[in-house]
Write a protein that holds these residues in place. Structure first.
Motif, PDB file in Angstrom:
ATOM      1  N   THR A  22      -1.189  14.687   5.452  1.00  0.00           N
ATOM      2  CA  THR A  22      -1.216  14.567   6.906  1.00  0.00           C
ATOM      3  C   THR A  22      -1.204  13.214   7.466  1.00  0.00           C
ATOM      4  O   THR A  22       0.042  13.619   8.148  1.00  0.00           O
ATOM      5  N   VAL A  23      -1.002  12.585   6.704  1.00  0.00           N
ATOM      6  CA  VAL A  23       0.375  10.974   6.607  1.00  0.00           C
ATOM      7  C   VAL A  23       1.345  11.617   6.718  1.00  0.00           C
ATOM      8  O   VAL A  23       1.896   9.934   7.243  1.00  0.00           O
ATOM      9  N   SER A  24       2.230  11.995   5.452  1.00  0.00           N
ATOM     10  CA  SER A  24       3.211  12.248   5.657  1.00  0.00           C
ATOM     11  C   SER A  24       4.164  12.578   7.114  1.00  0.00           C
ATOM     12  O   SER A  24       5.161  12.481   8.234  1.00  0.00           O
ATOM     13  N   ASN A  25       2.621  13.538   7.567  1.00  0.00           N
ATOM     14  CA  ASN A  25       3.241  14.182   8.723  1.00  0.00           C
ATOM     15  C   ASN A  25       2.857  13.504  10.322  1.00  0.00           C
ATOM     16  O   ASN A  25       4.143  13.581  10.992  1.00  0.00           O
ATOM     17  N   VAL A  26       2.293  12.432  10.021  1.00  0.00           N
ATOM     18  CA  VAL A  26       2.650  10.907  11.095  1.00  0.00           C
ATOM     19  C   VAL A  26       2.862  10.213  11.263  1.00  0.00           C
ATOM     20  O   VAL A  26       3.680  10.393  11.993  1.00  0.00           O
ATOM     21  N   HIS A  54       2.279  18.591  15.367  1.00  0.00           N
ATOM     22  CA  HIS A  54       1.104  19.436  14.906  1.00  0.00           C
ATOM     23  C   HIS A  54       0.597  18.629  14.563  1.00  0.00           C
ATOM     24  O   HIS A  54      -0.647  19.919  13.909  1.00  0.00           O
ATOM     25  N   VAL A  55      -0.012  17.886  14.424  1.00  0.00           N
ATOM     26  CA  VAL A  55      -0.957  16.765  14.021  1.00  0.00           C
ATOM     27  C   VAL A  55      -1.610  16.467  14.812  1.00  0.00           C
ATOM     28  O   VAL A  55      -1.514  16.092  16.045  1.00  0.00           O
ATOM     29  N   ARG A  56      -3.876  16.826  15.269  1.00  0.00           N
ATOM     30  CA  ARG A  56      -3.948  16.840  16.240  1.00  0.00           C
ATOM     31  C   ARG A  56      -3.942  15.369  16.561  1.00  0.00           C
ATOM     32  O   ARG A  56      -4.564  14.241  16.004  1.00  0.00           O
ATOM     33  N   PRO A  57      -4.781  14.514  18.070  1.00  0.00           N
ATOM     34  CA  PRO A  57      -4.607  13.613  18.288  1.00  0.00           C
ATOM     35  C   PRO A  57      -5.579  13.094  17.757  1.00  0.00           C
ATOM     36  O   PRO A  57      -5.320  11.506  17.316  1.00  0.00           O
ATOM     37  N   ASP A  58      -6.422  13.575  17.624  1.00  0.00           N
ATOM     38  CA  ASP A  58      -7.569  12.496  16.845  1.00  0.00           C
ATOM     39  C   ASP A  58      -8.132  12.076  15.442  1.00  0.00           C
ATOM     40  O   ASP A  58      -7.871  11.295  14.920  1.00  0.00           O
ATOM     41  N   THR A  59      -6.563  13.121  15.157  1.00  0.00           N
ATOM     42  CA  THR A  59      -6.414  12.845  13.767  1.00  0.00           C
ATOM     43  C   THR A  59      -5.184  12.047  13.084  1.00  0.00           C
ATOM     44  O   THR A  59      -5.548  10.873  12.599  1.00  0.00           O
ATOM     45  N   ARG A  60      -4.419  11.593  14.309  1.00  0.00           N
ATOM     46  CA  ARG A  60      -2.765  11.033  14.902  1.00  0.00           C
ATOM     47  C   ARG A  60      -3.648   9.727  14.151  1.00  0.00           C
ATOM     48  O   ARG A  60      -3.255   8.877  14.131  1.00  0.00           O
ATOM     49  N   ALA A  61      -4.966  10.007  15.484  1.00  0.00           N
ATOM     50  CA  ALA A  61      -5.133   8.010  15.621  1.00  0.00           C
ATOM     51  C   ALA A  61      -5.959   7.708  14.595  1.00  0.00           C
ATOM     52  O   ALA A  61      -6.015   6.029  14.673  1.00  0.00           O
ATOM     53  N   ARG A  62      -6.269   8.232  13.830  1.00  0.00           N
ATOM     54  CA  ARG A  62      -7.329   7.648  12.277  1.00  0.00           C
ATOM     55  C   ARG A  62      -6.235   7.298  11.312  1.00  0.00           C
ATOM     56  O   ARG A  62      -6.429   6.751  11.287  1.00  0.00           O
ATOM     57  N   VAL A  63      -5.183   7.913  11.585  1.00  0.00           N
ATOM     58  CA  VAL A  63      -4.144   8.026  10.477  1.00  0.00           C
ATOM     59  C   VAL A  63      -3.430   6.458  10.943  1.00  0.00           C
ATOM     60  O   VAL A  63      -3.158   5.839   9.976  1.00  0.00           O
ATOM     61  N   GLU A  64      -2.878   6.233  11.793  1.00  0.00           N
ATOM     62  CA  GLU A  64      -2.225   5.386  12.688  1.00  0.00           C
ATOM     63  C   GLU A  64      -3.092   3.623  12.836  1.00  0.00           C
ATOM     64  O   GLU A  64      -2.292   2.605  12.569  1.00  0.00           O
ATOM     65  N   ALA A 123      -1.743   0.572  10.182  1.00  0.00           N
ATOM     66  CA  ALA A 123      -2.922  -0.945  11.414  1.00  0.00           C
ATOM     67  C   ALA A 123      -3.042  -1.459  10.506  1.00  0.00           C
ATOM     68  O   ALA A 123      -2.628  -2.956  10.463  1.00  0.00           O
ATOM     69  N   GLU A 124      -4.080  -1.301  10.070  1.00  0.00           N
ATOM     70  CA  GLU A 124      -5.185  -1.797   9.001  1.00  0.00           C
ATOM     71  C   GLU A 124      -4.519  -2.709   7.356  1.00  0.00           C
ATOM     72  O   GLU A 124      -4.794  -3.129   7.226  1.00  0.00           O
ATOM     73  N   LEU A 125      -3.984  -1.043   7.154  1.00  0.00           N
ATOM     74  CA  LEU A 125      -3.084  -1.670   5.128  1.00  0.00           C
ATOM     75  C   LEU A 125      -1.760  -2.293   5.551  1.00  0.00           C
ATOM     76  O   LEU A 125      -1.213  -2.537   4.665  1.00  0.00           O
ATOM     77  N   HIS A 149       0.971  -0.942   0.059  1.00  0.00           N
ATOM     78  CA  HIS A 149      -0.068   0.021  -0.040  1.00  0.00           C
ATOM     79  C   HIS A 149       1.099   1.264   0.111  1.00  0.00           C
ATOM     80  O   HIS A 149       1.837   1.233   0.895  1.00  0.00           O
ATOM     81  N   ARG A 150       0.266   2.125  -0.294  1.00  0.00           N
ATOM     82  CA  ARG A 150       0.949   3.585  -0.798  1.00  0.00           C
ATOM     83  C   ARG A 150       0.457   4.787   0.175  1.00  0.00           C
ATOM     84  O   ARG A 150      -0.414   3.792   0.926  1.00  0.00           O
ATOM     85  N   LEU A 151       1.143   5.331   0.620  1.00  0.00           N
ATOM     86  CA  LEU A 151       0.744   7.060   1.268  1.00  0.00           C
ATOM     87  C   LEU A 151      -0.640   7.867   0.964  1.00  0.00           C
ATOM     88  O   LEU A 151      -1.421   7.701   2.042  1.00  0.00           O
ATOM     89  N   LYS A 152      -0.535   7.365  -0.326  1.00  0.00           N
ATOM     90  CA  LYS A 152      -2.062   7.768  -0.960  1.00  0.00           C
ATOM     91  C   LYS A 152      -3.229   6.519  -0.277  1.00  0.00           C
ATOM     92  O   LYS A 152      -4.695   7.093   0.130  1.00  0.00           O
ATOM     93  N   ASP A 153      -2.991   5.743   0.035  1.00  0.00           N
ATOM     94  CA  ASP A 153      -4.295   4.196   0.431  1.00  0.00           C
ATOM     95  C   ASP A 153      -4.662   4.875   0.966  1.00  0.00           C
ATOM     96  O   ASP A 153      -5.490   4.654   2.082  1.00  0.00           O
ATOM     97  N   VAL A 154      -3.712   5.264   2.708  1.00  0.00           N
ATOM     98  CA  VAL A 154      -3.746   5.209   3.563  1.00  0.00           C
ATOM     99  C   VAL A 154      -4.369   6.634   4.183  1.00  0.00           C
ATOM    100  O   VAL A 154      -5.102   6.764   5.054  1.00  0.00           O
ATOM    101  N   ALA A 155      -4.224   7.160   3.350  1.00  0.00           N
ATOM    102  CA  ALA A 155      -5.007   9.045   3.309  1.00  0.00           C
ATOM    103  C   ALA A 155      -6.151   8.456   3.028  1.00  0.00           C
ATOM    104  O   ALA A 155      -6.845   9.142   4.057  1.00  0.00           O
ATOM    105  N   GLU A 156      -6.979   8.093   2.108  1.00  0.00           N
ATOM    106  CA  GLU A 156      -8.561   7.693   2.245  1.00  0.00           C
ATOM    107  C   GLU A 156      -9.039   6.663   2.421  1.00  0.00           C
ATOM    108  O   GLU A 156      -9.912   7.068   3.262  1.00  0.00           O
ATOM    109  N   ARG A 157      -8.123   5.766   3.312  1.00  0.00           N
ATOM    110  CA  ARG A 157      -8.515   5.396   4.009  1.00  0.00           C
ATOM    111  C   ARG A 157      -9.040   6.116   5.329  1.00  0.00           C
ATOM    112  O   ARG A 157      -9.716   5.499   6.166  1.00  0.00           O
ATOM    113  N   ALA A 158      -7.784   7.046   5.996  1.00  0.00           N
ATOM    114  CA  ALA A 158      -8.428   7.426   7.453  1.00  0.00           C
ATOM    115  C   ALA A 158      -9.600   9.272   6.339  1.00  0.00           C
ATOM    116  O   ALA A 158      -9.183   9.784   7.777  1.00  0.00           O
TER     117      ALA A 158
END
Length: 336
Positions: A18-22, A28-38, A42-44, A3-12
C-alpha cells in the motif's frame, strides 16, 4: 537514520504494498488510507529509493546534456537550468563537451560510449539531420539551429525575429551604419546565418542598404574574435555608429577594442549582443542584448525528454519555440 518503506507501513498501519502504491502515485488507494500513509511519510521524512525505482523501470536515472563549448557562458548558464529542471524528475545530468566535431558528436548521439543514460539533450554543430536519423539511439531532444525538422524533438528560439528586433532597436536610436560581427559561412554556422538574415531584414524594412563592408566574420564566437573583428572593421576605415554582435562574448570583445581605439559607447558606437549572459549585466557599460528564456528552453527540453521516456517514443517529432526579449541597457541607450 534513513527510514525504509517497511517503517512507513508500520507507522501508517498498512502493508508495504500500500505504501508503494501511494509513493508511485497509483489511484486506487482509498483517500483515508492515502492520508495516513502521507502523514507517516512526512513524520519519518521518508525519501523513496530512486535508484531502486529506476532499476525496476529499466532506467538509470541519468540523462546527458551535450553542448559544443562550456567556455561559452550561454551554454554554462543553460546547463545550470537543465540540471535544475532534471532534478524535479529525480534525474542526474551528465554534461559533455563535444567541441563541435563530428566524431565526438556522433559518439554522444550514440549514447556517450559505455555510459548508461536514459536520454540526451543535444546541441549539435557538425552533425546534420541525416546523420542523426541514421543513429538508433536513446530518446533525444535537440537544441540550436544546426538541425531543422530533424528526427528528434527540438527546442529553438526565433533567431531571425530576435536579430531583426535588436537591429531595429539600433535603427530606432538613429543609427544607420550598423555593423554585424559574427557571420560564418561554414555548415556549422546555422545560427549566424539566421541572425544575419534578421539583421538584413531590419535594414531593408528601414530602407537602409546592405553594405558587406560592415559585416565582419568570426571563426568562433569568443571575446578575442569579437575584439579582432572590431579592430579589423576600424582598421579598414569603416566607422560604424552601431554594432550588432551575434553573441554577448563577441560583444564584450568589441567593447574592449572600441575602448582601446578611444571610441565611446554608446556615444560614438552603440553595441548590442545576443544571449543575455551574466557578464553583460556587469560590463561597463552594461550590455544591450537579446535575452532568450534559457530557463524555459531547459524546461521544455526536459519535459519533451520526459514525455518520450514515459510516453510514446514513436510519435512524430515536435518543435517548440521558446520566447525571447530585448534587454536594452547602457551600451545602446546610455541609461542604467
Amino acid at each position: 537514520m534513513r527510514h525504509r518503506l517497511k517503517d512507513v507501513a508500520e507507522r501508517a498501519g498498512v502493508s508495504v504494498k500500500t505504501v508503494s502504491n501511494v509513493v508511485n502515485g497509483y489511484l486506487h488507494v482509498r483517500p483515508d488510507t492515502r492520508a495516513r500513509v502521507e502523514e507517516a511519510i512526512a513524520e519519518l521524512n521518508y525519501r523513496p529509493n530512486l535508484s531502486a525505482r529506476n532499476l525496476r523501470k529499466g532506467r538509470t536515472g541519468v540523462i546527458a546534456l551535450a553542448v559544443p563549448e562550456l567556455d561559452i557562458p550561454y551554454f554554462a548558464e543553460l546547463a545550470r537550468h537543465v540540471v535544475t529542471a532534471a532534478a524535479e524528475h529525480g534525474w542526474t545530468v551528465l554534461i559533455d563537451q563535444t567541441g563541435g566535431g563530428p566524431e565526438q558528436e556522433r559518439k554522444v548521439a550514440s549514447g556517450i560510449g559505455d555510459h548508461m543514460i536514459d536520454g540526451l539533450i543535444f546541441s549539435p554543430l557538425a552533425l546534420a539531420a541525416d546523420d542523426l536519423a541514421g543513429l538508433d539511439g536513446m530518446p533525444m531532444v535537440l537544441l540550436g539551429e544546426r538541425v531543422d525538422h530533424g528526427p528528434a524533438d527540438h527546442v529553438v528560439i526565433d533567431n531571425v525575429a530576435a536579430a531583426r528586433e535588436v537591429t531595429a532597436h539600433l535603427i530606432g536610436l538613429g543609427r544607420h551604419r550598423i555593423a554585424a560581427i559574427g557571420s560564418q559561412r561554414t555548415p556549422e554556422g546555422a545560427s549566424a546565418r539566421l541572425r544575419l538574415a534578421g539583421y538584413t531584414a531590419a535594414l531593408a524594412e528601414a530602407g537602409i542598404g546592405y553594405d558587406e563592408k560592415l559585416v565582419a566574420p568570426a571563426p568562433a564566437w569568443h571575446r578575442a574574435d569579437g575584439a579582432a573583428a572590431m579592430r579589423e572593421l576600424l582598421s579598414t576605415g569603416v566607422r560604424p555608429d552601431a554594432v550588432f554582435c551575434f553573441n554577448d562574448t563577441l560583444a564584450l570583445g568589441a567593447l574592449r577594442a572600441l575602448h582601446e581605439a578611444g571610441l565611446r559607447v554608446p556615444e560614438d558606437v552603440a553595441v548590442a549582443g545576443f544571449d543575455d549572459i551574466e557578464d553583460g549585466r556587469f560590463s561597463i557599460p552594461t550590455l544591450t542584448t537579446v535575452a532568450p528564456d534559457k530557463e524555459r528552453i531547459a524546461r521544455l527540453a526536459v519535459e519533451l525528454l520526459a514525455g518520450r521516456l514515459d510516453g510514446d517514443r514513436e510519435a512524430p517529432p515536435r518543435e517548440l519555440t521558446a520566447p525571447h526579449r530585448l534587454a536594452a541597457r547602457e551600451s545602446t541607450t546610455g541609461r542604467p
